[in-house]
Write a protein that holds these residues in place. Structure first.
Motif, PDB file in Angstrom:
ATOM      1  N   THR A 104       0.847  -1.172   0.000  1.00 58.50           N
ATOM      2  CA  THR A 104       0.000   0.000   0.000  1.00 58.50           C
ATOM      3  C   THR A 104       0.890   1.232   0.000  1.00 58.50           C
ATOM      4  N   CYS A 105       0.678   2.092  -0.951  1.00 61.75           N
ATOM      5  CA  CYS A 105       1.471   3.304  -1.097  1.00 61.75           C
ATOM      6  C   CYS A 105       0.842   4.432  -0.293  1.00 61.75           C
ATOM      7  N   SER A 106       1.676   5.128   0.480  1.00 65.14           N
ATOM      8  CA  SER A 106       1.173   6.263   1.252  1.00 65.14           C
ATOM      9  C   SER A 106       1.602   7.595   0.645  1.00 65.14           C
ATOM     10  N   HIS A 107       2.244   7.550  -0.529  1.00 66.03           N
ATOM     11  CA  HIS A 107       2.685   8.781  -1.186  1.00 66.03           C
ATOM     12  C   HIS A 107       1.505   9.515  -1.818  1.00 66.03           C
ATOM     13  N   GLN A 108       1.646  10.828  -1.949  1.00 68.75           N
ATOM     14  CA  GLN A 108       0.630  11.634  -2.631  1.00 68.75           C
ATOM     15  C   GLN A 108       1.282  12.387  -3.765  1.00 68.75           C
TER      16      GLN A 108
ATOM     17  N   PRO B  16      -0.456   8.835  -5.193  1.00 66.60           N
ATOM     18  CA  PRO B  16      -0.008   7.455  -5.000  1.00 66.60           C
ATOM     19  C   PRO B  16       0.820   6.950  -6.179  1.00 66.60           C
TER      20      PRO B  16
ATOM     21  N   CYS C 158       7.935   0.799  -4.361  1.00 66.22           N
ATOM     22  CA  CYS C 158       6.838   0.988  -3.412  1.00 66.22           C
ATOM     23  C   CYS C 158       5.642   0.071  -3.702  1.00 66.22           C
ATOM     24  N   ASN C 159       5.445  -0.290  -4.946  1.00 63.22           N
ATOM     25  CA  ASN C 159       4.306  -1.117  -5.332  1.00 63.22           C
ATOM     26  C   ASN C 159       4.616  -2.620  -5.264  1.00 63.22           C
TER      27      ASN C 159
ATOM     28  N   SER D 208       0.278   1.214  -9.408  1.00 65.77           N
ATOM     29  CA  SER D 208       0.231  -0.150  -8.867  1.00 65.77           C
ATOM     30  C   SER D 208       1.094  -1.073  -9.723  1.00 65.77           C
TER      31      SER D 208
END
Length: 64
Positions: A3-7, A9, A36-37, A12
């Motif tokens: 689960t990515c917490s970046h903004q 995101p 991250c994915n 995928s």
């Protein structure tokens, strides 16, 4: 599942631009990075997806 917490995101692992995700761990001495994915990206441009699927190296073609 990753689960990515970046903004915004990260893409995928099923997106065509999955290689644009942020690097979580880099191991250049071994030739790979964890994105991250959940994708493991290899220096030869091959990939290992979180579901175990392998993507063959896909180097860009050089214009003649």
């Amino acid at each position: 599942m990753f689960t990515c917490s970046h903004q915004p995101p990260c893409p995928s692992s099923s997106d065509t631009d999955r290689e644009a995700a942020r690097v979580l761990a880099s191991h250049p001495e071994q030739g790979w990075s964890l994105l991250c994915n959940g994708v493991v990206l290899f220096d030869d441009t091959g990939e290992l997806l979180p579901d175990g699927a392998a993507i063959a190296p896909h180097r860009p073609r050089v214009a003649a």
